[in-house]
Write a protein that holds these residues in place. Structure first.
Motif, PDB file in Angstrom:
ATOM      1  N   ASN A  90      -9.230   7.318 -10.615  1.00 40.72           N
ATOM      2  CA  ASN A  90     -10.312   6.453 -10.176  1.00 40.72           C
ATOM      3  C   ASN A  90     -10.541   6.737  -8.696  1.00 40.72           C
ATOM      4  O   ASN A  90     -10.156   7.802  -8.207  1.00 40.72           O
ATOM      5  CB  ASN A  90      -9.966   4.978 -10.435  1.00 40.72           C
ATOM      6  N   ASP A  91     -11.167   5.810  -7.979  1.00 38.88           N
ATOM      7  CA  ASP A  91     -11.453   6.000  -6.554  1.00 38.88           C
ATOM      8  C   ASP A  91     -10.764   4.943  -5.698  1.00 38.88           C
ATOM      9  O   ASP A  91     -11.302   4.520  -4.667  1.00 38.88           O
ATOM     10  CB  ASP A  91     -12.972   5.954  -6.307  1.00 38.88           C
ATOM     11  N   LEU A  92      -9.583   4.503  -6.089  1.00 42.12           N
ATOM     12  CA  LEU A  92      -8.865   3.445  -5.375  1.00 42.12           C
ATOM     13  C   LEU A  92      -8.224   4.012  -4.105  1.00 42.12           C
ATOM     14  O   LEU A  92      -7.511   5.002  -4.163  1.00 42.12           O
ATOM     15  CB  LEU A  92      -7.797   2.832  -6.277  1.00 42.12           C
ATOM     16  N   SER A  93      -8.462   3.358  -2.973  1.00 44.90           N
ATOM     17  CA  SER A  93      -7.879   3.821  -1.712  1.00 44.90           C
ATOM     18  C   SER A  93      -6.692   2.966  -1.284  1.00 44.90           C
ATOM     19  O   SER A  93      -5.992   3.309  -0.337  1.00 44.90           O
ATOM     20  CB  SER A  93      -8.937   3.848  -0.606  1.00 44.90           C
ATOM     21  N   THR A  94      -6.481   1.852  -1.965  1.00 44.88           N
ATOM     22  CA  THR A  94      -5.336   0.981  -1.684  1.00 44.88           C
ATOM     23  C   THR A  94      -4.751   0.510  -3.021  1.00 44.88           C
ATOM     24  O   THR A  94      -5.374   0.661  -4.069  1.00 44.88           O
ATOM     25  CB  THR A  94      -5.744  -0.261  -0.876  1.00 44.88           C
ATOM     26  N   ILE A  95      -3.550  -0.073  -2.947  1.00 45.35           N
ATOM     27  CA  ILE A  95      -2.958  -0.727  -4.114  1.00 45.35           C
ATOM     28  C   ILE A  95      -3.356  -2.189  -4.004  1.00 45.35           C
ATOM     29  O   ILE A  95      -2.887  -2.909  -3.124  1.00 45.35           O
ATOM     30  CB  ILE A  95      -1.427  -0.553  -4.148  1.00 45.35           C
TER      31      ILE A  95
END
Length: 193
Positions: A90-95
């Motif tokens: 996906n395009d997640l930059s943080t948890i």
């Protein structure tokens, strides 16, 4: 209580709610999209919600998990029992901290995203049952001490990046932590002496 136990027990073997490869950009999209059909259908509760503990949202375009909890509550009968979440590619930059609210989470796939800061892993330390985690393919993989940092932060992992965690891994992680992570200094007030 017995009925809930029955459903939870049945949902352990249930196929996942699979929304992979659906072009999902926002959590609300799940409410209008059909999950991928599996070999076995997922059973439904009397209220029409799915009886499963696995959620697959991989290979989409999610950049955040806004409304994750509300969406899971609408789709799953027992969202608090989620034990496996796949958010890979996906395009997640943080948890997202919302993931830490799923106390029963055992497997979390986050590989192939855009997670930048190794310290993001610290958020997952509150999950007592987390045993399998994937993070490879994120920018944090390039950080020095990546594997040791993760394993020292999450000592209960049995599998990390699709590789079993060995006694040597644990030992190396402990040594690495002692050498690289400074303990927090506890300051005392003069009145405490």
């Amino acid at each position: 209580m017995c009925a809930q136990w029955h459903y939870s027990k049945a949902s352990l073997q249930a196929p996942p709610m699979d929304f992979s490869f659906r072009g999902i950009s926002f959590m609300q999209d799940l409410l209008t999209e059909e999950p991928r059909p599996g070999l076995k259908p997922i059973k439904l509760s009397q209220e029409g919600r799915l009886l499963t503990q696995a959620v697959w949202l991989n290979n989409n375009t999610l950049s955040d998990l806004t409304d994750f909890t509300a969406t899971m509550g609408k789709l799953l009968e027992y969202p608090e029992d989620i034990s496996w979440i796949d958010l890979s590619f996906n395009d997640l930059s943080t948890i997202d901290p919302v993931l830490t609210t799923y106390y029963n989470l055992r497997n979390l796939n986050l590989h192939g995203n855009s997670i930048q800061q190794l310290s993001e892993v610290d958020k997952l330390a509150v999950l007592p049952h987390l045993r399998s985690l994937t993070l490879h393919g994120n920018p944090i993989e390039e950080e020095k001490g990546y594997r040791s940092y993760v394993l020292s932060t999450l000592p209960h992992l049995k599998s990390f990046d699709f590789s079993g965690v060995t006694k040597l891994d644990r030992s190396t992680a402990n040594v690495w932590r002692r050498m690289n992570i400074k303990p927090k200094v506890v300051r005392r007030r003069l009145n405490d002496y």
